[in-house]
Design a protein around this motif. Structure first.
Motif, PDB file in Angstrom:
ATOM      1  N   TYR A 462       0.834  -1.203   0.000  1.00  0.00           N
ATOM      2  CA  TYR A 462       0.000   0.000   0.000  1.00  0.00           C
ATOM      3  C   TYR A 462       0.869   1.255   0.000  1.00  0.00           C
ATOM      4  O   TYR A 462       0.538   2.261  -0.646  1.00  0.00           O
ATOM      5  CB  TYR A 462      -0.943   0.011   1.208  1.00  0.00           C
ATOM      6  CG  TYR A 462      -1.828   1.228   1.236  1.00  0.00           C
ATOM      7  CD1 TYR A 462      -2.882   1.362   0.323  1.00  0.00           C
ATOM      8  CD2 TYR A 462      -1.598   2.260   2.142  1.00  0.00           C
ATOM      9  CE1 TYR A 462      -3.678   2.496   0.326  1.00  0.00           C
ATOM     10  CE2 TYR A 462      -2.392   3.400   2.149  1.00  0.00           C
ATOM     11  CZ  TYR A 462      -3.430   3.510   1.244  1.00  0.00           C
ATOM     12  OH  TYR A 462      -4.216   4.632   1.231  1.00  0.00           O
ATOM     13  N   ALA A 463       1.985   1.212   0.719  1.00  0.00           N
ATOM     14  CA  ALA A 463       2.905   2.356   0.724  1.00  0.00           C
ATOM     15  C   ALA A 463       3.391   2.645  -0.690  1.00  0.00           C
ATOM     16  O   ALA A 463       3.507   3.810  -1.100  1.00  0.00           O
ATOM     17  CB  ALA A 463       4.086   2.080   1.654  1.00  0.00           C
ATOM     18  N   THR A 465       1.750   1.887  -3.520  1.00  0.00           N
ATOM     19  CA  THR A 465       0.640   2.447  -4.302  1.00  0.00           C
ATOM     20  C   THR A 465       0.388   3.907  -3.909  1.00  0.00           C
ATOM     21  O   THR A 465      -0.042   4.705  -4.745  1.00  0.00           O
ATOM     22  CB  THR A 465      -0.656   1.637  -4.111  1.00  0.00           C
ATOM     23  OG1 THR A 465      -1.096   1.729  -2.749  1.00  0.00           O
ATOM     24  CG2 THR A 465      -0.456   0.183  -4.480  1.00  0.00           C
ATOM     25  N   ARG A 466       0.661   4.241  -2.675  1.00  0.00           N
ATOM     26  CA  ARG A 466       0.503   5.626  -2.223  1.00  0.00           C
ATOM     27  C   ARG A 466       1.483   6.535  -2.962  1.00  0.00           C
ATOM     28  O   ARG A 466       1.138   7.652  -3.366  1.00  0.00           O
ATOM     29  CB  ARG A 466       0.744   5.699  -0.711  1.00  0.00           C
ATOM     30  CG  ARG A 466       0.267   6.989  -0.053  1.00  0.00           C
ATOM     31  CD  ARG A 466       0.501   6.906   1.448  1.00  0.00           C
ATOM     32  NE  ARG A 466      -0.102   8.022   2.156  1.00  0.00           N
ATOM     33  CZ  ARG A 466       0.054   8.245   3.458  1.00  0.00           C
ATOM     34  NH1 ARG A 466       0.784   7.408   4.179  1.00  0.00           N
ATOM     35  NH2 ARG A 466      -0.522   9.279   4.035  1.00  0.00           N
ATOM     36  N   SER A 469       0.203   7.011  -6.399  1.00  0.00           N
ATOM     37  CA  SER A 469      -0.931   7.926  -6.383  1.00  0.00           C
ATOM     38  C   SER A 469      -0.463   9.384  -6.404  1.00  0.00           C
ATOM     39  O   SER A 469      -1.072  10.241  -7.061  1.00  0.00           O
ATOM     40  CB  SER A 469      -1.788   7.682  -5.131  1.00  0.00           C
ATOM     41  OG  SER A 469      -2.827   8.631  -5.021  1.00  0.00           O
ATOM     42  N   VAL A 470       0.635   9.659  -5.702  1.00  0.00           N
ATOM     43  CA  VAL A 470       1.184  11.014  -5.693  1.00  0.00           C
ATOM     44  C   VAL A 470       1.532  11.444  -7.114  1.00  0.00           C
ATOM     45  O   VAL A 470       1.230  12.577  -7.534  1.00  0.00           O
ATOM     46  CB  VAL A 470       2.432  11.086  -4.789  1.00  0.00           C
ATOM     47  CG1 VAL A 470       3.161  12.416  -4.978  1.00  0.00           C
ATOM     48  CG2 VAL A 470       2.052  10.897  -3.332  1.00  0.00           C
ATOM     49  N   SER A 528       5.743   7.808   5.327  1.00  0.00           N
ATOM     50  CA  SER A 528       4.453   8.225   5.865  1.00  0.00           C
ATOM     51  C   SER A 528       4.610   9.490   6.714  1.00  0.00           C
ATOM     52  O   SER A 528       3.809  10.433   6.605  1.00  0.00           O
ATOM     53  CB  SER A 528       3.837   7.096   6.698  1.00  0.00           C
ATOM     54  OG  SER A 528       2.588   7.471   7.220  1.00  0.00           O
ATOM     55  N   TYR A 531       5.436  12.379   4.388  1.00  0.00           N
ATOM     56  CA  TYR A 531       4.238  12.769   3.647  1.00  0.00           C
ATOM     57  C   TYR A 531       3.356  13.697   4.489  1.00  0.00           C
ATOM     58  O   TYR A 531       2.777  14.657   3.962  1.00  0.00           O
ATOM     59  CB  TYR A 531       3.471  11.505   3.255  1.00  0.00           C
ATOM     60  CG  TYR A 531       2.271  11.725   2.362  1.00  0.00           C
ATOM     61  CD1 TYR A 531       2.420  11.809   0.982  1.00  0.00           C
ATOM     62  CD2 TYR A 531       0.994  11.838   2.902  1.00  0.00           C
ATOM     63  CE1 TYR A 531       1.314  12.004   0.161  1.00  0.00           C
ATOM     64  CE2 TYR A 531      -0.111  12.039   2.095  1.00  0.00           C
ATOM     65  CZ  TYR A 531       0.054  12.112   0.722  1.00  0.00           C
ATOM     66  OH  TYR A 531      -1.038  12.306  -0.084  1.00  0.00           O
ATOM     67  N   THR A 551      10.324  11.290  -3.272  1.00  0.00           N
ATOM     68  CA  THR A 551       9.210  10.345  -3.341  1.00  0.00           C
ATOM     69  C   THR A 551       9.467   9.284  -4.406  1.00  0.00           C
ATOM     70  O   THR A 551       9.175   8.099  -4.203  1.00  0.00           O
ATOM     71  CB  THR A 551       7.904  11.102  -3.656  1.00  0.00           C
ATOM     72  OG1 THR A 551       7.664  12.071  -2.641  1.00  0.00           O
ATOM     73  CG2 THR A 551       6.726  10.156  -3.735  1.00  0.00           C
ATOM     74  N   THR A 572      -2.281   0.211  -8.060  1.00  0.00           N
ATOM     75  CA  THR A 572      -3.424   0.635  -7.247  1.00  0.00           C
ATOM     76  C   THR A 572      -3.885  -0.540  -6.402  1.00  0.00           C
ATOM     77  O   THR A 572      -3.699  -1.701  -6.756  1.00  0.00           O
ATOM     78  CB  THR A 572      -4.605   1.095  -8.128  1.00  0.00           C
ATOM     79  OG1 THR A 572      -4.992   0.022  -9.008  1.00  0.00           O
ATOM     80  CG2 THR A 572      -4.229   2.309  -8.965  1.00  0.00           C
TER      81      THR A 572
END
Length: 573
Positions: A462-463, A465-466, A469-470, A528, A531, A551, A572
């Motif tokens: 998930y990190a 995919t985050r 997403s950015v 995290s 961010y 990033t 995703t």
């Protein structure tokens, strides 16, 4: 780019400038990031040996590190520790260099070794079960890391495809062929073995026939060998299906089973006898090892041939070791095998050294691992107490992960849920194992391994995919802009990202994949915090482009690091 080595080189010069050339610097990451990036702990020991005041000596070393091109601050603390802060502009340069290299700035080894890794190695008489998981994925991760660092890695799947039980299995296969049920029976290898064992135990004629087939098999009877080969191929197909599900690098070409060494066993025994290393003890050929005496001061007996002429694992493993050194030209031999075999490998390597087969130029290493336990603290079993088939475990992981994904994202299509469930489920099982110290037993827990919080594969995936997403939100940006690290969290994340090669070297040298897992979790956790503390997309253009580069390297590091553990990422989730 080995950040630890770069810092260590500067510290060693400062030690040398103060007459401490032969003293260990003891450099390690700072425990409290508020005080610095690294900490020197070696001054106190050096002061004791040279009879100096530790704080005064520490200050001299710190003074020698001032105005350093890499180190911005060297500050004495406590009884003689030195906290180091690295220069942000230098870190920014290293980040830029890493981003411009598809290998992330990590150099390939200048003196690559040929490393032979023995892993997975199931017994082909049965389907793979959970007991084969750890060897398979630990070995595979070491294969990936060592290959990435530039070594030549030769995988060896030393399957159990020989021995007396195969006479029983061949006899049962022939019986089932005569009944027209062979294909049906072979569909479930575990049951096939059980049925054959029942026939062997209950029917004397069948048992005698099975023993006859053992003799024929070992003497090279063509028709029996053909039947044995059919059973082996079917078993390997089952194993290969598991490897594909797990995403392992192991291929059919990597299989070099016990049978491969059959014609080398007698000559191996004979050579040990001729060298006076093994002796004939009432018909049994044995090496007595004074290095492994018991409580009664009796030397350990390493048996290499039974009285009836039969061979043992010891015989095969000696022939195997010789092959890996003489034919495969291995400089380093890794055996990823259950910790309960530690004494066997200690004795094996000792005999090989006595015989001159394991020279000082070759490093042989047992890579032991503990047991996967159930919540009851006992080896993981089904509710009925049976051994859990590995494929069943993996299928259940995918089912559970898919259900979790569907509950969190009901708008996804069935195909999307299935794909994400596969990646998350398999990744969760592998990471739950690889994130633990391999020498320890660990509790298998579905809930914890599939959690999106804590040190788990879903959290790391998930990190990643985050991060992606950015960039989807960022649109166009300048990836050639200057990098500036003005904020504490920017600098902390940069320092951690630049430790990637140090961590991989540590995994390569120690064969502990959990070092890499812990590092990736630290990266995800720091990202995290970064961010939250350092706005990316809402920052001014120069800061935005700088933080996007930080990033970007975070995403590349997470993706590469997880891939080296054999775990896939998703754009995703």
């Amino acid at each position: 780019m080995k950040l630890h080595q770069l810092v260590a080189a500067e510290v060693e010069q400062a030690f040398s400038a103060n007459g401490l050339t032969d003293q260990p610097i003891i450099l390690q990451p700072a425990k409290n990031r508020d005080f610095g990036d690294y900490q020197i702990n070696g001054v106190m020991g050096a002061a004791k040996k040279t009879r100096q005041n530790p704080r005064e000596l520490a200050q001299k070393v710190a003074n020698a590190l001032q105005q350093n091109s890499l180190i911005a601050m060297a500050e004495v603390a406590g009884p003689g520790f030195i906290n180091l802060k690295l220069r942000p502009e230098k870190l920014a340069q290293y980040i830029k260099d890493s981003l411009q290299d598809e290998h992330l700035g990590i150099a390939r080894n200048s003196k690559p070794q040929t490393i032979v890794i023995d892993y997975s190695s199931p017994n082909l008489a049965k389907e793979m079960h959970v007991g084969h998981l750890r060897s398979s994925i630990i070995g595979d991760s070491l294969n990936r890391v060592l290959t990435f660092l530039g070594h030549k890695v030769i995988a060896q799947n030393h399957v159990g495809d020989w021995g007396t039980q195969f006479g029983m299995l061949v006899a049962y296969l022939i019986e089932q062929q005569q009944n027209g049920r062979a294909d049906l029976e072979l569909a479930d290898l575990e049951q096939f073995y059980r049925n054959a064992k029942v026939r062997f135990d209950e029917d004397k004629n069948f048992a005698d026939t099975a023993r006859d087939y053992v003799v024929k098999l070992q003497s090279g009877d063509a028709s029996v060998l053909a039947l044995w080969q059919q059973f082996v191929q079917t078993s390997l197909q089952h194993a290969q299906a598991v490897y594909k599900k797990l995403g392992l690098k192991l291929l059919p070409a990597d299989v070099t089973g016990e049978s491969f060494y059959n014609d080398q066993l007698q000559s191996t025994v004979n050579e040990l006898l001729a060298k006076g290393i093994a002796v004939n003890s009432d018909g049994t050929k044995v090496v007595f090892l004074d290095e492994f005496k018991n409580q009664d001061n009796e030397s350990a007996a390493f048996i290499i041939q039974k009285k009836d002429g039969g061979f043992l694992y010891a015989s095969t493993d000696l022939a195997c070791l010789r092959y890996r050194i003489n034919t495969l030209h291995g400089n380093r031999l890794l055996y990823v095998v259950d910790a309960r075999q530690s004494l066997h490998f200690d004795e094996l390597f000792t005999v090989a050294r006595k015989a001159g087969w394991l020279p000082d130029t070759v490093h042989a290493e047992h890579v032991p691992f503990g047991t996967m336990m159930g919540k009851d603290g006992k080896p993981f079993k089904t509710r009925s107490g049976d051994t859990v088939k590995l494929m069943d475990l993996l299928n259940e992981a995918v089912t559970r992960a898919s259900a979790l994904v569907a509950s969190k994202n009901p708008e996804l299509s069935a195909d999307e849920i299935a794909h994400i469930g596969e990646v998350v489920g398999i990744g969760a099982v592998k990471y739950a194992d690889l994130s633990k110290n391999r020498t320890s037993d660990y509790i298998f827990d579905w809930d914890s391994m599939l959690s999106f919080e804590g040190n788990t594969a879903p959290y790391l995936q998930y990190a990643y995919t985050r991060v992606q997403s950015v960039f989807r939100k960022a649109g166009t940006w300048d990836n050639n802009a200057a990098i500036t690290l003005n904020e504490a969290m920017e600098q902390q994340l940069a320092v951690e990202l630049l430790k990637f090669e140090d961590v991989l070297d540590s995994v390569a040298n120690t064969s502990y994949p959990h070092y890499l897992a812990a590092y990736l979790y630290q990266i995800a956790t720091l990202f995290s915090r970064f961010y939250e503390a350092c706005p990316i997309l809402k920052a001014d253009e120069a800061t935005r482009n700088s933080r996007l580069q930080l990033t970007s390297l975070t995403g590349k590091t997470l993706q590469r690091g997880l891939a080296l553990l054999g775990i896939d990422t998703l754009e995703t989730m």
